[in-house]
Design a protein around this motif. Structure first.
Motif, PDB file in Angstrom:
ATOM      1  N   PHE A  33      26.623  21.068  25.473  1.00  0.00           N
ATOM      2  CA  PHE A  33      28.075  21.650  25.180  1.00  0.00           C
ATOM      3  C   PHE A  33      28.137  22.449  23.975  1.00  0.00           C
ATOM      4  O   PHE A  33      27.468  21.979  23.027  1.00  0.00           O
ATOM      5  CB  PHE A  33      29.162  20.426  24.967  1.00  0.00           C
ATOM      6  CG  PHE A  33      29.117  19.612  26.270  1.00  0.00           C
ATOM      7  CD1 PHE A  33      29.634  19.772  27.505  1.00  0.00           C
ATOM      8  CD2 PHE A  33      28.690  18.032  26.108  1.00  0.00           C
ATOM      9  CE1 PHE A  33      29.725  18.825  28.425  1.00  0.00           C
ATOM     10  CE2 PHE A  33      28.469  17.322  27.385  1.00  0.00           C
ATOM     11  CZ  PHE A  33      29.050  17.739  28.301  1.00  0.00           C
ATOM     12  N   GLU A  34      28.807  23.316  23.845  1.00  0.00           N
ATOM     13  CA  GLU A  34      29.323  23.949  22.715  1.00  0.00           C
ATOM     14  C   GLU A  34      30.357  23.329  22.026  1.00  0.00           C
ATOM     15  O   GLU A  34      31.157  22.809  22.743  1.00  0.00           O
ATOM     16  CB  GLU A  34      29.864  25.432  22.931  1.00  0.00           C
ATOM     17  CG  GLU A  34      28.943  26.565  23.640  1.00  0.00           C
ATOM     18  CD  GLU A  34      27.897  26.985  22.923  1.00  0.00           C
ATOM     19  OE1 GLU A  34      28.061  26.889  21.824  1.00  0.00           O
ATOM     20  OE2 GLU A  34      26.678  26.829  23.370  1.00  0.00           O
ATOM     21  N   CYS A  35      29.930  22.860  20.547  1.00  0.00           N
ATOM     22  CA  CYS A  35      30.871  22.232  19.908  1.00  0.00           C
ATOM     23  C   CYS A  35      31.773  22.855  18.905  1.00  0.00           C
ATOM     24  O   CYS A  35      31.232  23.610  18.187  1.00  0.00           O
ATOM     25  CB  CYS A  35      29.881  21.244  19.099  1.00  0.00           C
ATOM     26  SG  CYS A  35      30.894  19.896  18.074  1.00  0.00           S
ATOM     27  N   PRO A  36      32.827  22.674  18.980  1.00  0.00           N
ATOM     28  CA  PRO A  36      33.897  23.199  18.067  1.00  0.00           C
ATOM     29  C   PRO A  36      33.749  22.801  16.712  1.00  0.00           C
ATOM     30  O   PRO A  36      33.102  21.871  16.330  1.00  0.00           O
ATOM     31  CB  PRO A  36      35.434  22.966  18.401  1.00  0.00           C
ATOM     32  CG  PRO A  36      34.980  21.749  19.230  1.00  0.00           C
ATOM     33  CD  PRO A  36      33.855  21.516  19.847  1.00  0.00           C
ATOM     34  N   ASP A  37      34.396  23.274  15.718  1.00  0.00           N
ATOM     35  CA  ASP A  37      33.978  22.998  14.266  1.00  0.00           C
ATOM     36  C   ASP A  37      34.744  21.735  13.831  1.00  0.00           C
ATOM     37  O   ASP A  37      35.853  21.834  13.112  1.00  0.00           O
ATOM     38  CB  ASP A  37      34.366  24.258  13.348  1.00  0.00           C
ATOM     39  CG  ASP A  37      33.584  24.069  12.020  1.00  0.00           C
ATOM     40  OD1 ASP A  37      32.888  22.941  11.781  1.00  0.00           O
ATOM     41  OD2 ASP A  37      34.207  24.833  10.984  1.00  0.00           O
ATOM     42  N   VAL A  67      19.496  19.906  23.195  1.00  0.00           N
ATOM     43  CA  VAL A  67      20.368  19.311  22.127  1.00  0.00           C
ATOM     44  C   VAL A  67      21.895  18.924  22.854  1.00  0.00           C
ATOM     45  O   VAL A  67      22.278  19.849  23.753  1.00  0.00           O
ATOM     46  CB  VAL A  67      20.938  20.246  20.979  1.00  0.00           C
ATOM     47  CG1 VAL A  67      19.787  20.403  20.116  1.00  0.00           C
ATOM     48  CG2 VAL A  67      21.688  21.550  21.614  1.00  0.00           C
ATOM     49  N   LEU A  68      22.550  17.916  22.723  1.00  0.00           N
ATOM     50  CA  LEU A  68      23.852  17.523  23.306  1.00  0.00           C
ATOM     51  C   LEU A  68      24.767  18.641  22.832  1.00  0.00           C
ATOM     52  O   LEU A  68      25.396  19.036  23.804  1.00  0.00           O
ATOM     53  CB  LEU A  68      24.252  16.173  22.862  1.00  0.00           C
ATOM     54  CG  LEU A  68      25.754  15.603  23.600  1.00  0.00           C
ATOM     55  CD1 LEU A  68      25.663  15.725  25.043  1.00  0.00           C
ATOM     56  CD2 LEU A  68      26.099  14.477  22.966  1.00  0.00           C
ATOM     57  N   LEU A  69      24.975  18.840  21.399  1.00  0.00           N
ATOM     58  CA  LEU A  69      26.050  19.954  21.221  1.00  0.00           C
ATOM     59  C   LEU A  69      25.334  20.865  20.243  1.00  0.00           C
ATOM     60  O   LEU A  69      24.486  20.624  19.347  1.00  0.00           O
ATOM     61  CB  LEU A  69      26.947  18.755  20.076  1.00  0.00           C
ATOM     62  CG  LEU A  69      27.783  17.757  20.842  1.00  0.00           C
ATOM     63  CD1 LEU A  69      28.518  16.878  19.843  1.00  0.00           C
ATOM     64  CD2 LEU A  69      28.564  18.175  22.144  1.00  0.00           C
ATOM     65  N   ASP A  70      25.835  22.073  20.499  1.00  0.00           N
ATOM     66  CA  ASP A  70      25.500  23.037  19.722  1.00  0.00           C
ATOM     67  C   ASP A  70      26.847  23.514  18.886  1.00  0.00           C
ATOM     68  O   ASP A  70      27.784  24.215  19.475  1.00  0.00           O
ATOM     69  CB  ASP A  70      25.189  24.376  20.743  1.00  0.00           C
ATOM     70  CG  ASP A  70      24.315  25.429  20.113  1.00  0.00           C
ATOM     71  OD1 ASP A  70      24.456  25.540  18.929  1.00  0.00           O
ATOM     72  OD2 ASP A  70      23.946  26.516  20.876  1.00  0.00           O
TER      73      ASP A  70
END
Length: 181
Positions: free
Chosen positions: A149-153, A130-133
């Motif tokens: 990348f870890e994705c902020p909310d 996944v691109l974003l988690d």
């Protein structure tokens, strides 16, 4: 701050940072086990990420077969009651290693459905890229094997992801912050 279609877009991940991370992820994938690898892009949001990641995998020495699946959550209101297949793959996954590629792992329901479906069809293994988690929104016990990348909310757009079918073409991932002045 870029202005696109009269909206201010705050850049979260630049095109250059995404390209660099795609190369790193491709190298990680190539190092993993791959028995007749079939890459399945979950449409629609993943199409740009999947294309770039698959090209990076090719440059790293792996030439997988590529398929596409379109899945949709459905139900009343904002609560998903399940996932349905809109467009299925044509390939047989029996005995193969499968890599599912999606734009964002959020609740986890759609990717869990896809992963279970591939195992039910006889896949040897099923990995997730996944691109974003966005872990803050997770509603299932599911983790991606490869994460850009870890994705902020935040609600994110660009690099294939949209809001009302707009902003998919942006070469970066961004956040719509409001109307341009």
């Amino acid at each position: 701050m870029p202005v696109v279609r009269g909206k201010n877009i705050e850049q979260l991940f630049s095109a250059e940072v995404i390209a660099s991370r795609n190369k790193e992820m491709a190298e990680e994938i190539v190092k993993g086990k791959t028995n007749d690898l079939l890459v399945i892009s979950v449409l629609k949001g993943s199409f740009i990420f999947a294309a770039d990641l698959i090209r990076a995998m090719h440059s790293a020495g792996l030439a997988p077969e590529v398929e596409f699946i379109t899945l949709s959550s459905y139900g009343t209101g904002t609560v998903s009651q399940g996932v349905k297949i809109i467009k299925d793959i044509d390939s047989d996954v029996h005995g193969r290693d499968v890599l599912l590629i999606d734009d964002i792992l959020e609740s986890g329901r759609t990717l869990r459905f896809a992963k279970e479906l591939m195992y039910e069809r006889g896949a040897n293994s099923v990995s997730l890229a996944v691109l974003l988690d966005k872990k803050v929104k997770r509603q299932t016990e599911l983790e991606a094997d490869y994460v850009g990348f870890e994705c902020p909310d935040y609600f994110v757009v660009g690099y294939g992801m949209d809001v009302a079918y707009a902003f998919r073409e942006l070469p970066f991932v961004g956040i719509v912050t409001g109307d341009a002045e």
